[in-house]
Scaffold this motif. Structure first.
Motif, PDB file in Angstrom:
ATOM      1  N   VAL A 373      38.946  45.495  47.628  1.00 53.55           N
ATOM      2  CA  VAL A 373      39.600  44.765  46.982  1.00 53.55           C
ATOM      3  C   VAL A 373      41.151  44.068  47.841  1.00 53.55           C
ATOM      4  O   VAL A 373      41.221  44.373  48.374  1.00 53.55           O
ATOM      5  N   VAL A 374      40.968  42.399  47.563  1.00 53.04           N
ATOM      6  CA  VAL A 374      42.096  41.724  48.020  1.00 53.04           C
ATOM      7  C   VAL A 374      42.909  40.907  46.760  1.00 53.04           C
ATOM      8  O   VAL A 374      41.538  40.453  45.624  1.00 53.04           O
ATOM      9  N   ILE A 375      44.175  41.149  46.064  1.00 56.15           N
ATOM     10  CA  ILE A 375      44.529  40.905  45.434  1.00 56.15           C
ATOM     11  C   ILE A 375      46.168  40.316  45.112  1.00 56.15           C
ATOM     12  O   ILE A 375      46.660  40.726  46.517  1.00 56.15           O
ATOM     13  N   ASN A 376      45.694  38.600  45.214  1.00 56.15           N
ATOM     14  CA  ASN A 376      46.895  37.513  45.196  1.00 56.15           C
ATOM     15  C   ASN A 376      47.980  38.026  44.381  1.00 56.15           C
ATOM     16  O   ASN A 376      47.910  37.454  43.168  1.00 56.15           O
ATOM     17  N   TYR A 377      48.650  38.500  44.690  1.00 55.82           N
ATOM     18  CA  TYR A 377      50.054  39.420  43.489  1.00 55.82           C
ATOM     19  C   TYR A 377      50.576  37.754  43.914  1.00 55.82           C
ATOM     20  O   TYR A 377      51.037  37.516  42.402  1.00 55.82           O
ATOM     21  N   ASP A 378      50.983  37.051  44.320  1.00 55.71           N
ATOM     22  CA  ASP A 378      51.301  35.047  44.787  1.00 55.71           C
ATOM     23  C   ASP A 378      50.478  34.611  45.449  1.00 55.71           C
ATOM     24  O   ASP A 378      50.132  34.924  46.353  1.00 55.71           O
ATOM     25  N   ILE A 379      49.798  33.616  44.280  1.00 51.73           N
ATOM     26  CA  ILE A 379      49.242  31.977  44.886  1.00 51.73           C
ATOM     27  C   ILE A 379      49.754  31.992  45.819  1.00 51.73           C
ATOM     28  O   ILE A 379      50.853  31.438  46.692  1.00 51.73           O
TER      29      ILE A 379
END
Length: 475
Positions: A373-379
């Protein structure tokens, strides 16, 4: 009568002079045309590119590395690394490289580019067995170390000597490594230029191969002046491989300056994400962003997760927040020492820490095939950076998932990303309100503690820097 003879004689001389002048003029024109033709031919031959667009769905040029005339030792290493089937970029680029052509390889990260240039270099090295045989330039330290690992694995049965020369490491130790005359040097441009200028006895006058990997990023990171200086001190008669995700104007100029009659192999000419990647977005309130992140990490507990932040401070603080709440998280950003960065990467790769909180220093080049999984906390502010971030998962045929947390402040950047992707991302369901309300107070307290620890860490670093500066002044 006498005057008439003189006049005729003069006229005859004038005619002869005119004829001679015309003859010289015609010869000069002929020579000029010849020179122009030669120059044009030479210019064309040096900039002619054979473009090859590779469709990943079409039949590969070769289906097994055993079809190539590689030395048995190299084939043995390829088999031990379980390279059973070539990737599209390998299938098209390696045969041309083995024939001695310069190569421009256009493909996304994770496409097998490193082996595409390492295999032809090692094949040629088997015959030559000479030191300082190849120089590979990479934009980041992490990518440089990774390329060296690939060379070491492929050259394990050949007696390969390789070295990684990057910033953040001791120059004297590196100088000693260079004096051991390695076959392959993998380096960042600035640091290798430092050694070329200051390390006595280190020259690359006999270099046979130059590789510029992630060339678009090399130029975006202002390595241009260092590259120019490197190109001036290495032989012009060499084989050059230039690999990049895209063909920009800067890359075109670099190609014209450093490659001779190259073959261009393009696997993908536009930015796109893997078909086996499930992408989604979640609209979140800025005040609940940390709470939702912690909820997602709980949901995917035990999975290998990369969380991307925009700044070093966010990466450090978020890693501390996760650790305070009992998650095995490690940070990766540019303000860590090289030993700390490698330590974080090794922990993540070995799964002793299953969460990597990183800035875009980890967005490209890192090959960790099993990220779930990759989570973009900041775009990211750059749409291309989004492609590279989510490209850390769904690699080597595996499936993967990416989730982007979008606040009210991110909508403009998010719409640009959708425009580049050419599609709208499906919305991820928000966690139930009662779950978030129960979780929020604990996350808030942990966030305050993480902010305090981050501030403390920055103060310690500042004091250490001041001490180091004072020591240098005294010396």
């Amino acid at each position: 009568m006498k005057d008439s003879k003189i006049t005729k004689k003069k006229s005859s001389k004038i005619d002869a002079t005119k004829k001679l002048a015309e003859k010289i003029k015609q010869q000069a024109l002929k020579n000029q045309q010849s020179t122009t033709t030669t120059t044009t031919t030479a210019s064309t031959s040096s900039t002619t590119i054979t473009p090859i667009e590779v469709n990943p769905d079409e039949e590969l040029k070769f289906k097994s590395f055993s079809e190539l005339k590689l030395v048995p030792e190299l084939l043995e290493s390829i088999q031990s690394m379980k390279f059973t089937k070539p990737t599209p970029i390998q299938s098209e680029a390696i045969p041309h490289a083995l024939e001695g052509h310069d190569i421009i390889g256009l493909a996304q990260t994770g496409s097998g580019k490193t082996a595409a240039f390492a295999i032809p270099i090692l094949q040629a090295l088997w015959e030559a067995q000479s030191p300082y045989f190849a120089l590979v330039l990479a934009p980041t330290r992490e990518l440089a170390f990774q390329i060296k690992e690939t060379f070491d694995a492929l050259g394990s049965t050949m007696g390969l000597r390789s070295v990684c020369i990057v910033g953040g490491m001791d120059m004297m130790d590196q100088a000693r490594d260079l004096m051991r005359k390695p076959h392959v040097i993998v380096a960042t441009p600035g640091r290798i230029m430092d050694h070329l200028e200051t390390t006595k006895g280190f020259k690359l006058k006999d270099l046979k191969y130059l590789v510029m990997d992630e060339a678009d990023r090399l130029l975006d990171m202002d390595f241009g002046p260092a590259l120019d200086r490197i190109l001036k001190v290495i032989p012009t008669k060499r084989t050059t491989y230039l690999f990049s995700a895209t063909m920009t104007n800067k890359i075109e100029k670099l190609q014209r300056a450093s490659l001779h009659n190259p073959v261009r192999v393009a696997v993908s000419s536009k930015y796109q994400t893997a078909d086996n990647l499930v992408q989604s977005m979640m609209l979140v309130h800025d005040g609940y962003k940390n709470t939702i992140l912690i909820h997602l990490l709980s949901e995917y507990e035990g999975k290998l997760i990369i969380v991307f932040t925009r700044t070093v401070a966010h990466a450090q603080r978020t890693a501390l927040l996760c650790r305070i709440l009992g998650f095995n998280a490690v940070p990766l950003h540019g303000q860590l020492s090289q030993a700390q960065r490698l330590g974080s990467l090794n922990k993540f790769k070995s799964r002793s820490a299953n969460i990597l909180i990183a800035t875009d220093v980890a967005a490209r080049g890192l090959d960790i095939p099993s990220v779930d999984v990759v989570i973009n906390y900041d775009i990211p502010t750059d749409s291309k950076a989004y492609i590279h971030r989510v490209g850390r998962t769904a690699r080597a045929g595996r499936s993967g998932k990416s989730i982007s947390l979008i606040t009210q402040y991110d909508l403009e950047m998010y719409l640009r990303i959708e425009s580049v992707l050419g599609k709208k991302l499906p919305k991820e369901d928000m966690p139930p309100k009662e779950v978030l309300d129960a979780l929020h107070p604990n996350v808030d307290r942990a966030t305050a503690e993480a902010i305090r620890q981050t501030k403390e860490l920055h103060e310690k670093r500042g004091k250490r820097r001041n001490r180091d500066d004072a020591d240098r002044e005294e010396r």
